[in-house]
Design an enzyme around this catalytic site. Structure first.
Site, PDB file in Angstrom:
ATOM      1  N   SER A  65       8.704 -27.093  26.247  1.00 40.63           N
ATOM      2  CA  SER A  65       9.970 -27.343  25.559  1.00 40.63           C
ATOM      3  C   SER A  65      10.650 -26.054  25.109  1.00 40.63           C
ATOM      4  O   SER A  65      11.879 -25.969  25.073  1.00 40.63           O
ATOM      5  CB  SER A  65       9.734 -28.245  24.344  1.00 40.63           C
ATOM      6  OG  SER A  65       9.369 -29.536  24.785  1.00 40.63           O
ATOM      7  N   PHE A  66       9.842 -25.058  24.768  1.00 35.97           N
ATOM      8  CA  PHE A  66      10.451 -23.811  24.303  1.00 35.97           C
ATOM      9  C   PHE A  66      11.333 -23.177  25.379  1.00 35.97           C
ATOM     10  O   PHE A  66      12.349 -22.548  25.079  1.00 35.97           O
ATOM     11  CB  PHE A  66       9.362 -22.822  23.851  1.00 35.97           C
ATOM     12  CG  PHE A  66       9.888 -21.724  22.992  1.00 35.97           C
ATOM     13  CD1 PHE A  66      10.195 -21.948  21.655  1.00 35.97           C
ATOM     14  CD2 PHE A  66      10.122 -20.458  23.511  1.00 35.97           C
ATOM     15  CE1 PHE A  66      10.721 -20.941  20.867  1.00 35.97           C
ATOM     16  CE2 PHE A  66      10.643 -19.444  22.731  1.00 35.97           C
ATOM     17  CZ  PHE A  66      10.942 -19.680  21.400  1.00 35.97           C
ATOM     18  N   GLU A  67      10.948 -23.368  26.638  1.00 33.44           N
ATOM     19  CA  GLU A  67      11.720 -22.772  27.747  1.00 33.44           C
ATOM     20  C   GLU A  67      13.014 -23.531  28.042  1.00 33.44           C
ATOM     21  O   GLU A  67      13.847 -23.061  28.827  1.00 33.44           O
ATOM     22  CB  GLU A  67      10.854 -22.702  29.014  1.00 33.44           C
ATOM     23  CG  GLU A  67       9.830 -21.585  29.021  1.00 33.44           C
ATOM     24  CD  GLU A  67       8.708 -21.755  28.013  1.00 33.44           C
ATOM     25  OE1 GLU A  67       8.192 -22.883  27.902  1.00 33.44           O
ATOM     26  OE2 GLU A  67       8.351 -20.777  27.320  1.00 33.44           O
ATOM     27  N   CYS A  89       8.877 -33.089  25.033  1.00 35.40           N
ATOM     28  CA  CYS A  89       8.042 -33.900  24.146  1.00 35.40           C
ATOM     29  C   CYS A  89       7.061 -32.970  23.444  1.00 35.40           C
ATOM     30  O   CYS A  89       6.210 -32.359  24.094  1.00 35.40           O
ATOM     31  CB  CYS A  89       7.313 -34.956  24.973  1.00 35.40           C
ATOM     32  SG  CYS A  89       6.108 -35.862  24.004  1.00 35.40           S
ATOM     33  N   HIS A  97       1.424 -24.782  15.512  1.00 37.50           N
ATOM     34  CA  HIS A  97       2.248 -24.467  16.674  1.00 37.50           C
ATOM     35  C   HIS A  97       3.384 -25.473  16.841  1.00 37.50           C
ATOM     36  O   HIS A  97       4.508 -25.117  17.191  1.00 37.50           O
ATOM     37  CB  HIS A  97       1.379 -24.436  17.929  1.00 37.50           C
ATOM     38  CG  HIS A  97       1.869 -23.467  18.946  1.00 37.50           C
ATOM     39  ND1 HIS A  97       1.521 -22.145  18.951  1.00 37.50           N
ATOM     40  CD2 HIS A  97       2.718 -23.634  19.977  1.00 37.50           C
ATOM     41  CE1 HIS A  97       2.122 -21.536  19.950  1.00 37.50           C
ATOM     42  NE2 HIS A  97       2.858 -22.415  20.599  1.00 37.50           N
TER      43      HIS A  97
HETATM   44  C1  DLZ Z   1       2.175 -24.182  23.346  1.00 37.03           C
HETATM   45  C2  DLZ Z   1       2.721 -25.559  23.276  1.00 37.03           C
HETATM   46  C3  DLZ Z   1       2.143 -26.522  22.439  1.00 37.03           C
HETATM   47  C4  DLZ Z   1       0.970 -26.211  21.553  1.00 37.03           C
HETATM   48  N1  DLZ Z   1       2.576 -27.762  22.396  1.00 37.03           N
HETATM   49  C5  DLZ Z   1       3.639 -28.125  23.173  1.00 37.03           C
HETATM   50  C6  DLZ Z   1       4.134 -29.447  23.148  1.00 37.03           C
HETATM   51  O1  DLZ Z   1       3.623 -30.342  22.474  1.00 37.03           O
HETATM   52  N2  DLZ Z   1       5.215 -29.726  23.928  1.00 37.03           N
HETATM   53  C7  DLZ Z   1       5.834 -28.797  24.709  1.00 37.03           C
HETATM   54  O2  DLZ Z   1       6.812 -29.106  25.383  1.00 37.03           O
HETATM   55  N3  DLZ Z   1       5.361 -27.534  24.767  1.00 37.03           N
HETATM   56  C8  DLZ Z   1       4.289 -27.181  24.034  1.00 37.03           C
HETATM   57  N4  DLZ Z   1       3.801 -25.905  24.087  1.00 37.03           N
HETATM   58  C9  DLZ Z   1       4.367 -24.970  25.075  1.00 37.03           C
HETATM   59  C10 DLZ Z   1       5.635 -24.232  24.596  1.00 37.03           C
HETATM   60  O3  DLZ Z   1       6.773 -25.077  24.625  1.00 37.03           O
HETATM   61  C11 DLZ Z   1       5.905 -23.025  25.538  1.00 37.03           C
HETATM   62  O4  DLZ Z   1       5.944 -23.480  26.861  1.00 37.03           O
HETATM   63  C12 DLZ Z   1       4.857 -21.944  25.422  1.00 37.03           C
HETATM   64  O5  DLZ Z   1       4.676 -21.550  24.089  1.00 37.03           O
HETATM   65  C13 DLZ Z   1       5.251 -20.701  26.281  1.00 37.03           C
HETATM   66  O6  DLZ Z   1       6.473 -20.126  25.792  1.00 37.03           O
END
Ligand code: DLZ
Length: 165
Positions: A65-67, A89, A97
């Protein structure tokens, strides 16, 4: 986001003109894919049912999701889409985190909406557990991908109305 099933046939988006020319980006995070793929499929279905051409839906995956933030920025800058729908999600884990990712995505998508003319739709579930996510991805609380698509269509229509005066 709502906590009840919604019936889009009651919604004014069915009557929008010119949707066959609208171009829409869909970005889907790969974390929790059983949920995010269901959000994406519902969003696509709603767009197509309201007249958006399949070929005018630009659909891409991102790692998490961060991307979504960076990919939505690229879509706003490098393509001619009328809206970007961000689907993800984020499920609460044992560490903090969750809070950082959820806050980062929320702030990032907000900033994109301020910066760019096109709407960037926030279709990211933030839930305490998997079941709450499943309930909102085609389960008892409907499908938030469908609602995200409806939000995109409404915002495109509003943008076009305001632009044409
Ligand atoms: C690292 C991480 C975690 C712990 N949980 C989720 C999540 O529940 N849903 C989601 O979409 N992404 C998660 N990520 C990954 C981060 O969004 C991201 O892809 C990483 O930190 C790399 O930048």
């Amino acid at each position: 986001m709502s906590t009840q099933k919604r019936n889009l046939s009651d919604n004014q988006i069915r009557g929008y003109k010119g949707t066959s020319k609208w171009k829409i980006g869909i970005l889907t995070a790969e974390w929790n894919p059983e949920v995010t793929n269901a959000l994406r499929d519902a969003a696509r279905k709603t767009l197509i049912q309201t007249g958006v051409k399949e070929t005018n839906i630009l659909s891409y995956s991102v790692p998490g999701s961060f991307e979504l933030i960076k990919a939505a920025k690229w879509m706003a800058e490098k393509t001619d889409v009328d809206a970007v729908i961000c689907l993800g999600c984020i499920i609460q884990g044992e560490t903090r985190h969750f809070d950082f990712v959820a806050a980062g995505v929320t702030d990032g998508i907000r900033d994109l909406n301020i910066r760019y003319d096109i709407p960037v739709i926030f279709g990211v579930l933030t839930t305490n557990n998997q079941q709450q996510a499943v309930d909102r991805a085609g389960g008892k609380y409907g499908n938030k991908g469908d609602e995200a698509a409806a939000a995109a269509l409404k915002m495109i229509q509003l943008n076009k109305e305001l632009t044409s005066g």
